[in-house]
Design a protein around this motif. Sequence first.
Motif, short mmCIF file in Angstrom:
data_model
loop_
_atom_site.label_atom_id
_atom_site.label_comp_id
_atom_site.label_asym_id
_atom_site.label_seq_id
_atom_site.Cartn_x
_atom_site.Cartn_y
_atom_site.Cartn_z
N ALA A 133 0.85 -1.19 0.00
CA ALA A 133 0.00 0.00 0.00
C ALA A 133 0.89 1.24 0.00
N THR A 134 0.54 2.22 -0.81
CA THR A 134 1.31 3.46 -0.87
C THR A 134 0.35 4.63 -0.92
N ASN A 135 0.90 5.84 -0.78
CA ASN A 135 0.11 7.06 -0.89
C ASN A 135 -1.01 7.12 0.14
N CYS A 136 -0.71 6.82 1.38
CA CYS A 136 -1.72 6.73 2.43
C CYS A 136 -1.82 8.02 3.23
N ILE A 137 -3.05 8.39 3.54
CA ILE A 137 -3.34 9.64 4.23
C ILE A 137 -3.94 9.32 5.60
N LEU A 138 -3.51 10.05 6.63
CA LEU A 138 -4.11 9.95 7.95
C LEU A 138 -5.03 11.14 8.15
N ASN A 139 -6.31 10.88 8.39
CA ASN A 139 -7.29 11.92 8.66
C ASN A 139 -7.66 11.90 10.14
N VAL A 140 -7.39 13.00 10.85
CA VAL A 140 -7.75 13.14 12.25
C VAL A 140 -8.80 14.24 12.29
N LYS A 141 -10.09 13.84 12.37
CA LYS A 141 -11.18 14.81 12.18
C LYS A 141 -12.28 14.65 13.23
N ARG A 142 -12.80 15.80 13.68
CA ARG A 142 -13.98 15.89 14.54
C ARG A 142 -13.85 15.07 15.82
N ASN A 143 -12.70 15.15 16.46
CA ASN A 143 -12.47 14.47 17.74
C ASN A 143 -12.45 15.49 18.87
N ALA A 144 -12.75 15.03 20.09
CA ALA A 144 -12.68 15.90 21.26
C ALA A 144 -11.28 15.93 21.85
N ASP A 145 -10.54 14.81 21.77
CA ASP A 145 -9.22 14.75 22.39
C ASP A 145 -8.43 13.60 21.75
N VAL A 146 -7.33 13.94 21.09
CA VAL A 146 -6.42 12.93 20.53
C VAL A 146 -5.02 13.28 21.01
N SER A 147 -4.35 12.30 21.60
CA SER A 147 -3.03 12.53 22.16
C SER A 147 -2.02 11.52 21.62
N PHE A 148 -0.89 12.04 21.12
CA PHE A 148 0.25 11.22 20.71
C PHE A 148 1.39 11.61 21.66
N SER A 149 1.76 10.72 22.57
CA SER A 149 2.81 11.08 23.52
C SER A 149 3.80 9.94 23.75
N CYS A 150 5.06 10.33 23.83
CA CYS A 150 6.16 9.42 24.18
C CYS A 150 6.29 8.23 23.22
N ASN A 151 5.99 8.46 21.94
CA ASN A 151 6.18 7.43 20.93
C ASN A 151 7.58 7.57 20.34
N LYS A 152 8.14 6.47 19.83
CA LYS A 152 9.51 6.51 19.31
C LYS A 152 9.62 5.68 18.05
N ALA A 153 10.30 6.25 17.05
CA ALA A 153 10.61 5.54 15.81
C ALA A 153 12.11 5.57 15.59
N GLU A 154 12.68 4.44 15.23
CA GLU A 154 14.10 4.39 14.89
C GLU A 154 14.36 5.01 13.53
N GLY A 155 13.32 5.16 12.73
CA GLY A 155 13.42 5.82 11.42
C GLY A 155 12.81 7.20 11.49
N ASN A 156 11.86 7.49 10.58
CA ASN A 156 11.19 8.79 10.49
C ASN A 156 9.83 8.76 11.20
N GLY A 157 9.42 9.92 11.70
CA GLY A 157 8.09 10.08 12.27
C GLY A 157 7.94 9.45 13.64
N GLY A 158 8.31 10.20 14.67
CA GLY A 158 8.22 9.68 16.03
C GLY A 158 6.82 9.19 16.38
N ALA A 159 5.79 9.93 15.97
CA ALA A 159 4.41 9.51 16.21
C ALA A 159 3.76 8.98 14.93
N ILE A 160 3.93 9.73 13.81
CA ILE A 160 3.23 9.40 12.56
C ILE A 160 4.17 9.48 11.37
N ASP A 161 4.07 8.50 10.50
CA ASP A 161 4.74 8.51 9.20
C ASP A 161 3.67 8.22 8.15
#
Length: 123
Positions: free
Chosen positions: A43-71
């Motif tokens: 799968a390629t060309n993928c989009i992440l949509n974060v919409k119409r939420n009250a509370d979304v938290s990305f904390s203390c995530n780690k990637a050895e490559g790119n994008g600590g929370a999201i790639d």
Amino acid sequence: MLSQRIDLGITNNDSIIFRNNYAAADGGAIALKTGEILGVAAATNCILNVKRNADVSFSCNKAEGNGGAIDAIGVDISGNMGDGVSFDYNTASMKGGAIYADYFTCVGNTGTISFVGNCAESG
């Protein structure tokens, strides 16, 4: 090689927390650029949509490559309210402490969108 577009939506939730996730490659919490996603090979060309939420938290995530929370190819954060969307203390060994994406859209949010303490080797 099969190439598909698969979008992932985090939509209409009261509270979603991505905390203390680890990836040996890209995307500490969410990786949508290449490889196998939801059982679909290449799968390629993928989009992440974060919409119409009250509370979304990305904390203390780690990637050895790119994008600590999201790639992802693209990230769209829109129409979120309440506490909004936060990216706190995510790390990447390469690029994009919080997010590594080709494009990023952030519009129409009434809640706070915050980036605090994210870090990457470059960018």
